[in-house]
Design a protein around this motif. Sequence first.
Motif, PDB file in Angstrom:
ATOM      1  N   UNK A  68       0.870  -1.174   0.000  1.00 31.30           N
ATOM      2  CA  UNK A  68       0.000   0.000   0.000  1.00 31.30           C
ATOM      3  C   UNK A  68       0.908   1.225   0.000  1.00 31.30           C
ATOM      4  N   UNK A  69       0.795   2.098  -1.000  1.00 26.93           N
ATOM      5  CA  UNK A  69       1.703   3.243  -1.076  1.00 26.93           C
ATOM      6  C   UNK A  69       1.553   4.231   0.080  1.00 26.93           C
ATOM      7  N   UNK A  70       0.429   4.214   0.754  1.00 27.50           N
ATOM      8  CA  UNK A  70       0.215   5.140   1.876  1.00 27.50           C
ATOM      9  C   UNK A  70       0.813   4.610   3.172  1.00 27.50           C
ATOM     10  N   UNK A  71       0.476   3.379   3.546  1.00 28.93           N
ATOM     11  CA  UNK A  71       0.945   2.829   4.821  1.00 28.93           C
ATOM     12  C   UNK A  71       2.299   2.129   4.704  1.00 28.93           C
ATOM     13  N   UNK A  72       2.714   1.839   3.460  1.00 29.94           N
ATOM     14  CA  UNK A  72       3.962   1.122   3.178  1.00 29.94           C
ATOM     15  C   UNK A  72       3.961  -0.297   3.742  1.00 29.94           C
ATOM     16  N   UNK A  73       2.777  -0.861   3.927  1.00 25.65           N
ATOM     17  CA  UNK A  73       2.663  -2.236   4.402  1.00 25.65           C
ATOM     18  C   UNK A  73       2.120  -3.115   3.281  1.00 25.65           C
ATOM     19  N   UNK A  97      -9.134   2.737   0.429  1.00 23.60           N
ATOM     20  CA  UNK A  97      -8.731   1.556   1.183  1.00 23.60           C
ATOM     21  C   UNK A  97      -7.322   1.113   0.788  1.00 23.60           C
ATOM     22  N   UNK A  98      -6.668   0.454   1.719  1.00 28.74           N
ATOM     23  CA  UNK A  98      -5.320  -0.060   1.447  1.00 28.74           C
ATOM     24  C   UNK A  98      -5.346  -1.077   0.313  1.00 28.74           C
ATOM     25  N   UNK A  99      -6.349  -1.951   0.308  1.00 28.41           N
ATOM     26  CA  UNK A  99      -6.465  -2.951  -0.762  1.00 28.41           C
ATOM     27  C   UNK A  99      -6.616  -2.259  -2.106  1.00 28.41           C
ATOM     28  N   UNK A 100      -7.471  -1.251  -2.170  1.00 29.60           N
ATOM     29  CA  UNK A 100      -7.666  -0.521  -3.419  1.00 29.60           C
ATOM     30  C   UNK A 100      -6.404   0.178  -3.879  1.00 29.60           C
ATOM     31  N   UNK A 101      -5.735   0.869  -2.965  1.00 31.15           N
ATOM     32  CA  UNK A 101      -4.505   1.593  -3.334  1.00 31.15           C
ATOM     33  C   UNK A 101      -3.432   0.635  -3.842  1.00 31.15           C
TER      34      UNK A 101
END
Length: 128
Positions: A68-73, A97-101
Amino acid sequence: MNPFYPLVANRANHRCEYCHAPELVFNFPFEVEHIVPMYRGGADAEFNLALACRSCNLRKGTRISAVDPESKTEVPLFHPRQDTWNEHFRVDIEVGTAIGRATIVCLEMNSQPQIIARQLWIRLGLFP
């Protein structure tokens, strides 16, 4: 052609189950892909199959997760049999959402050619 194609294509309404590209505008059928690759323990059964455009299928490859580019996880990619498209994506393929990103980045769903194609499909009434 994959023997599951008629079932999978009808279930997907002849759209890529990842980017929602309409199969109608391509000059060949979309591909039946394994959501969880067989070598990762996925089954060759309808519950593990999705209709995918060539672009999404090639970019997804054997991946089941991405960063995920936002959370880096690392998070799971969008799973067409378990996730709801509208919860992770919008018409402009933006998402919260992380999945979407992670899926958008992994499958390059916001590349310039993809954006141009989506704009045309919207004008033609073929998207979403």
